[in-house]
Design an enzyme around this catalytic site. Structure first.
Site, PDB file in Angstrom:
ATOM      1  N   TRP A 127       0.984  -1.133  -0.066  1.00  0.00           N
ATOM      2  CA  TRP A 127      -0.185   0.047  -0.173  1.00  0.00           C
ATOM      3  C   TRP A 127       0.965   1.171  -0.021  1.00  0.00           C
ATOM      4  CZ3 TRP A 127      -2.083   2.878   4.732  1.00  0.00           C
ATOM      5  CH2 TRP A 127      -3.040   3.761   4.650  1.00  0.00           C
ATOM      6  N   ASP A 208      -0.526  -5.816   9.020  1.00  0.00           N
ATOM      7  CA  ASP A 208      -1.579  -4.860   8.679  1.00  0.00           C
ATOM      8  C   ASP A 208      -2.803  -5.598   8.412  1.00  0.00           C
ATOM      9  OD1 ASP A 208      -3.255  -2.994   8.097  1.00  0.00           O
ATOM     10  OD2 ASP A 208      -1.872  -1.789   6.366  1.00  0.00           O
ATOM     11  N   ALA A 210      -6.632  -5.160   7.197  1.00  0.00           N
ATOM     12  CA  ALA A 210      -7.392  -3.987   6.948  1.00  0.00           C
ATOM     13  C   ALA A 210      -8.846  -4.652   6.347  1.00  0.00           C
ATOM     14  CB  ALA A 210      -7.020  -2.862   6.200  1.00  0.00           C
ATOM     15  N   LYS A 243     -13.427  -1.043   6.581  1.00  0.00           N
ATOM     16  CA  LYS A 243     -13.973  -1.838   5.796  1.00  0.00           C
ATOM     17  C   LYS A 243     -14.886  -2.853   6.116  1.00  0.00           C
ATOM     18  CE  LYS A 243     -10.174  -0.101   3.993  1.00  0.00           C
ATOM     19  NZ  LYS A 243      -9.952   0.922   2.851  1.00  0.00           N
TER      20      LYS A 243
HETATM   21  C1  LMR Z   1      -7.030   2.045  -0.630  1.00  0.00           C
HETATM   22  O1  LMR Z   1      -5.982   1.516  -0.600  1.00  0.00           O
HETATM   23  O2  LMR Z   1      -7.650   2.387  -1.540  1.00  0.00           O
HETATM   24  C2  LMR Z   1      -7.479   2.357   0.802  1.00  0.00           C
HETATM   25  O3  LMR Z   1      -6.908   1.777   1.702  1.00  0.00           O
HETATM   26  C3  LMR Z   1      -8.079   3.665   1.167  1.00  0.00           C
HETATM   27  C4  LMR Z   1      -7.088   4.538   1.372  1.00  0.00           C
HETATM   28  O4  LMR Z   1      -6.938   5.236   2.457  1.00  0.00           O
HETATM   29  O5  LMR Z   1      -5.997   4.763   0.469  1.00  0.00           O
END
Ligand code: LMR
Length: 393
Positions: A127, A208, A210, A243
């Site tokens: 991410w 993590d 999520a 989520k």
């Molecule tokens: C994403 O990866 O789209 C989500 O986790 C929202 C974000 O905050 O980036």
């Protein structure tokens, strides 16, 4: 003074969200930011959340401060959801945080305090905000190989060979389930191999999680976390409720630090200190809703049922898209879409192709070709498949 500020890089995911909103085309399709949408394009408030909010409004008599670590009942309820009975309560220090990102940030801050020279190993890719926060905090990071661009699965042997270089004091950042951005996940034997490896090298895993409940189910999605929690002496877990409870803007999450019971008080005190330094008390509204839902059998049953509908809906969309692409291309090269789990899959398109999907077809996905499956519906699956083929992906 403000004239000395430098323009900061825009978060690509959030910039795309703004670009989509500004696009006047009626038939545009948003496969960008990781937000669940139902078949009508709405991100609904879950039934159990609505019911809990009503009850909270009726029952809540005060909004005075909670503790710095948040309400212990929340940490206990969320801890049980994530960790199951993999770890004894005396090993768990926990703080409520503003969402999963808050938990990630506090986890990195804890690492920086405990091990100032630590290297945080991150999956390639991960991410983007993981990388951004680490860079902002000045924490050293190193990528480990994860995604096999050819098979679109996890290259577990490359991952293990990179992680064999980790050392005590290092941290290995893992995605508990529904890997963001690829959708490719470790199997249970691969989690086992990671646990064995980290037990040998002495590096600390930070997980993590999520998207628990968006992949194979609430327990299956937490199986890797639980395996590591039961096996290793110290583990960090950053959990998000954004989520799976659909309470994105309420900012609800928690950081769990598992370790020696004799040091629990020290760790707990440090986590509370970090909360105080950064924002004092964590948000409480969402945490209270989550606690109520998880501890009330009726609300919990309804929440689990709705979450399972959401999960199955995404699986159906995955299968439909893979089948449609199979039909249109006559090949199985998009079969990975049905194998991946969670909201995201990395399609494997070039940045230029992603740009063409946007400009020529009004289809928005993140530049690395991450698409949010939940942004689709039965009507848009063939539209996307046609565009993928027309773009030569
Ligand atoms: C994403 O990866 O789209 C989500 O986790 C929202 C974000 O905050 O980036």
């Amino acid at each position: 003074m403000f004239d000395r500020l430098k323009t900061q890089p825009a978060d690509k995911i959030l910039a795309l969200m703004a670009e989509f909103r500004a696009d006047p085309r009626a038939d545009k399709i948003d496969l960008g930011v990781g937000v669940y949408k139902d078949a009508t394009g709405l991100t609904p408030v879950m039934r159990a959340v609505k019911a809990a909010e009503k009850r909270l409004w009726e029952e809540e008599t005060s909004k005075t401060y909670t503790g710095l670590a948040g309400d212990p009942a929340f940490s206990a309820a969320l801890g049980a959801l994530v960790l199951g009975d993999s770890v004894e309560a005396e090993r768990i220090a926990a703080v409520a945080t503003p969402g999963g990102t808050g938990a990630v940030r506090q986890g990195f801050e804890l690492v920086r305090l405990a091990s100032p020279g630590a290297t945080v190993w991150v999956s390639d890719p991960t991410w983007p905000n993981h990388l951004s926060i680490l860079a902002y905090l000045g924490v050293r990071m190193r990528p480990y190989r994860y995604f096999d661009a050819e098979s679109r699965g996890v290259d577990a042997s490359a991952m293990l060979s990179d992680l064999a270089q980790t050392q005590p004091g290092d941290v290995v950042l893992l995605h508990g389930c529904c890997h963001n951005p690829t959708g490719a996940n470790l199997t249970l034997p691969e989690w086992q191999a990671v646990a064995d490896l980290l037990a040998r090298t002495g590096a600390l895993p930070m997980i993590d999680i999520a998207y628990q409940g968006f992949g194979d189910g609430l327990d299956a999605d937490a199986a890797g976390v639980r395996l590591l929690a039961a096996r290793l002496p110290e583990v960090l877990v950053a959990a998000s409720c954004s989520k799976n409870f659909g309470i994105y803007r309420e900012r609800t999450g928690a950081l769990f630090a598992l370790g020696d019971p004799g040091r629990r008080g020290l760790t707990q005190g440090t986590l509370a200190f970090l909360n105080r330094q950064n924002y004092s008390f964590p948000p409480d509204h969402g945490a209270r809703l989550v606690t109520m839902i998880l501890t009330d059998p009726d609300l919990r049953a309804d929440w689990e049922a709705e979450l399972d509908e959401v999960r199955r809906g995404m699986l159906t969309l995955r299968e439909a898209l893979a089948a449609e692409l199979q039909r249109r291309t006559g090949s199985d090269r998009f079969g990975f879409l049905a194998q991946h789990r969670g909201m995201f899959s990395r399609l494997g398109a070039t940045p230029d192709q992603v740009e063409r999907l946007k400009t020529e077809h009004g289809i928005y996905m993140v530049g690395d070709s991450r698409l949010n499956i939940a942004g689709l519906n039965a009507a848009t699956v063939p539209v996307l498949a046609r565009a993928i083929v027309a773009t030569g992906i």
